[in-house]
Design a protein around this motif. Structure first.
Motif, short mmCIF file in Angstrom:
data_model
loop_
_atom_site.label_atom_id
_atom_site.label_comp_id
_atom_site.label_asym_id
_atom_site.label_seq_id
_atom_site.Cartn_x
_atom_site.Cartn_y
_atom_site.Cartn_z
N GLU A 264 0.90 -1.15 0.06
CA GLU A 264 0.06 0.18 -0.19
C GLU A 264 0.82 1.30 -0.06
N ARG A 266 1.29 4.80 -0.99
CA ARG A 266 0.51 5.85 -1.40
C ARG A 266 0.74 6.61 -2.59
N ARG A 293 -3.36 4.16 -4.14
CA ARG A 293 -2.36 3.45 -3.54
C ARG A 293 -2.25 2.24 -4.44
N SER A 295 -0.11 -1.70 -4.23
CA SER A 295 0.62 -2.83 -3.49
C SER A 295 1.18 -3.96 -4.64
N GLN A 328 -3.83 -1.87 -7.53
CA GLN A 328 -3.83 -0.42 -7.70
C GLN A 328 -5.26 0.28 -7.42
#
Length: 719
Positions: A264, A266, A293, A295, A328
């Motif tokens: 995550e 940002r 965000r 990941s 995303q």
């Protein structure tokens, strides 16, 4: 035209270094070789090419980089470095023709381009081939990532530019390859930690060692930051393990395991020119509304086996596989998602990939002259599960909602390649090669509704890439060379994902870009023990792949006609006495569209390609008297960068200064070093990178202001 000009200090006028200077250097160098130069030694972490270095990216076993008709750079990572080692862009400073931009945004990864190739990428790396310990870091479709490059365990980075990059296949406008150190008995372990501005800290450990049979290199690192910009906090963990086994009788096996986790990160999104002037550290409102965000989690494993046969032949077999998961959240409002063809505002990707490479090489003689041959075949497979979800549930925004897209995508590529190097005369050598590449892209649509038809389809690409180069050695310390080749680049699945006309289905109408490349260069080891290199280059591309639109993090692409990239590169490393070293690199690059595509008509001939500066330069002056103290001053300058195909906006050029210093103490358990660095000493506002053709006008990603770093490194000697 909108020009964002935050930097009072403009880039120096590198246009005073035209092609004529490089040609003059080539013509006058031979006359300057009256004195025999000292043996060239590389300073810590500086790009250079030494006579003894065999660059693996050239795929030549016995030929030093100095003798190849190609632009190469080898960056030594074993020396003392006073950086955070948090981003690979820190290590790639000073390579001419290469731009690695830290976007102050771990959700989008480093922006990387070589001679203008790859500059269109809105995230990840396009148009370039990446390798980590011999394992491709580029997917079969050409999409690459730098996030799992482990600087903590690395020994060196190799960079290959120019025509011979084409021997690496699809999307090889240049090659960047990182190599981990081989563990040996008595190697020291290394612990490293830094703290810096904006709540940024890093921690890393490298455990290196072995015996006569097995060597190991385990590196672990973490980067944690609140981010220079608002809403840009992120964490990245990287683990890398390399095991080397000496099996005797010229047999060796290397095993590589790698894992990266970015939970995550940002995304502050890009800024408009007005927002950039008001507050470059801000994030746009939608970044908070949707909590934008990303990941990423990736794990991969690979094996490389080498077997020698006699003194002349060798066989190299490699295989690898891995999985990369990406999620995303995009700032797309609910209203556009009411369109039944819309695929939502949350992207969920699962890429599984595997491949192999088998290469035979032979070193001998032809007509009494040294000859080296190599031939091989490779295959790669990529299985992608792509899903799209709405980014809202009721009134809640920025959360995973209803499924809006699901498809299974596959890429299968199979390549054959061969090359030959021959010193056919005392002062002349020839390098020839070719690669045949075939790639098949298939998509199976699993989300079919009354308003969203079946978008399954398939497209095949094939291309043969020949290359040739000749090197003239008028003296022991001078090389003059010329090379030519053809390369190609297919669209990636991310570029096929959305049609430029907004219709349903993948953009299977996109054609691969094909480039004809030329290069003329020279390499000279100077009488004072330095290295001077210059290269002229040109690449003419048909069916250039360009961004058609970029809205809320979603990009579509088109073929934009023909393009040309041409320019000159200069690099010079020179020791100045016993205590000082000087490193210089400069690039002038003209990148422009030569003709607009007939089906777009949006790009006028002569328009500059966005994302590519016309000039950039780097200088580093380093002091180390051999004692406990060392220090360095760095300067970098960047020219203006266009932000869109229409040429209506640009990011102004800038100049930055950086300083660093370190102090070393000898301890009973090994040297302990403390270092400090200040980046952007003059606190210049500047645009660090741009988002090409961003549909909301948010083209600009600001570079960091003045920032500081303190670090501690301990090399623990276990002997």
């Amino acid at each position: 035209m909108t020009s964002l000009s935050p930097a009072p200090a403009a880039a120096p006028a590198l246009s005073t270094l035209p092609f004529a200077i490089a040609l003059a250097l080539v013509s006058c160098s031979a006359a300057a070789l009256a004195a025999s130069p000292a043996e060239v030694q590389a300073p810590a972490a500086s790009p250079t090419t030494l006579d003894a270095v065999v660059v693996e990216a050239t795929r030549l076993r016995t030929v030093p980089a100095f003798d190849t008709p190609a632009s190469t750079a080898t960056i030594d990572l074993e020396g003392e470095r006073s950086t955070a080692e948090g981003d690979v862009s820190e290590a790639l400073r000073g390579v001419p023709g290469l731009l690695a931009r830290d976007r102050q945004n771990l959700a989008q990864d480093t922006q990387l381009s070589i001679r203008g190739f790859g500059a269109r990428a809105t995230f990840g790396v396009r148009g370039l081939r990446l390798y980590a310990d011999g394992i491709p870091a580029s997917m079969p479709d050409g999409q690459g990532q730098l996030s799992h490059f482990s600087l903590a365990g690395a020994e060196r980075i190799e960079v290959l530019r120019g025509p011979f990059s084409a021997l690496h296949g699809n999307s090889s406008g240049g090659v960047v390859s990182i190599h981990s150190a081989d563990g040996q008995a008595g190697d020291p372990w290394r612990l490293r930690a830094t703290v810096g501005s904006d709540g940024t800290w890093t921690g890393a450990a490298r455990l290196l060692g072995g015996n006569d049979v097995v060597g190991y290199n385990l590196s672990l690192s973490r980067l944690d930051t609140d981010g220079w910009r608002d809403h840009s906090a992120a964490r990245r963990d990287v683990a890398n393990l390399k095991l080397g086994f000496d099996l005797g009788e010229r047999r060796r096996l290397d095993l590589v395991l790698n894992h990266v986790d970015i939970p995550e990160a940002r995304d502050p999104l890009g800024l408009t020119a007005q927002q950039m002037r008001e507050d470059p550290r801000q994030a746009v409102a939608n970044a908070y509304v949707y909590d934008t965000r990303k990941s990423v989690r990736q794990s991969q494993a690979g094996a490389v086996f080498e077997q020698g046969f006699g003194q002349a032949q060798a066989l190299r077999l490699s295989a690898w596989g891995g999985d990369r998961e990406v999620t995303q959240v995009l700032p797309i409002p609910p209203a556009p998602q009411r369109n039944p063809l819309h695929s939502g505002g949350v992207i969920d990707l699962d890429n599984r990939y595997a491949g192999y490479d088998a290469r035979w090489s032979w070193s001998g003689a032809l007509a009494g002259r040294p000859l080296e041959l190599a031939a091989g075949l490779s295959g790669e497979r990529q299985r992608q599960h792509r899903r799209g979800f709405e980014n809202f549930v009721g009134e809640s925004l920025g959360v995973r909602g209803t499924l809006r897209r699901e498809e299974r995508n596959e890429v299968e590529s199979d390549d054959l390649y061969a090359q030959a190097w021959w010193r056919f005369a005392p002062h002349w050598s020839l390098l020839l090669g070719a690669r045949r590449s075939e790639a098949a892209f298939t998509s199976r649509d699993h989300y079919v509704t009354a308003g969203n038809p079946d978008d399954s389809g398939r497209v095949d690409y094939a291309e043969t890439s020949p290359v040739a180069g000749i090197t003239f050695a008028p003296s022991e310390h001078l090389r003059i060379y010329a090379s030519a080749g053809r390369g190609f680049e297919t669209p990636t699945f991310n570029e096929l994902s959305y049609r430029a006309d907004g219709g349903a289905g993948l953009a299977f109408g996109l054609r691969p870009a094909v480039s004809d490349n030329l290069e003329l260069g020279m390499k000279w080891r100077t009488p004072a023990g330095g290295l001077l290199e210059a290269a002229l280059f040109r690449a003419d591309t048909d069916d250039e792949i360009a961004v058609a639109s970029n809205v809320a993090g979603r990009s579509s692409y088109r073929n934009a006609g023909s393009a040309r990239r041409q320019g000159v590169e200069l690099s010079w490393w020179q020791p100045l006495g016993e205590a000082w070293d000087l490193q210089l690199a400069a690039t002038q690059l003209e990148a422009e569209f030569r003709s607009g595509a007939a089906d777009t008509g949006a790009i006028a001939a002569g328009r500059r390609i966005p994302g590519v500066p016309e000039r950039h330069a780097f200088a580093r002056l380093q002091w180390n008297d051999g004692g406990a103290w060392s220090a360095a001053l760095e300067a970098e300058a960047m020219g203006e960068v266009m932000v869109n195909d229409a040429g209506t906006g640009s990011a102004a050029g800038y100049g930055l200064l950086h300083v660093e210093a370190s102090r070393r103490w000898a301890t009973a358990s090994g040297p302990l070093r403390v270092f400090a660095r200040i980046d952007n000493v003059l606190d210049r506002d500047h645009v660090g990178s741009v988002i090409v053709n961003e549909g909301n006008g948010r083209f600009y990603e600001p570079g960091a202001g003045r920032s500081w770093l303190l670090g501690l490194e301990w090399r623990f000697d276990r002997r």
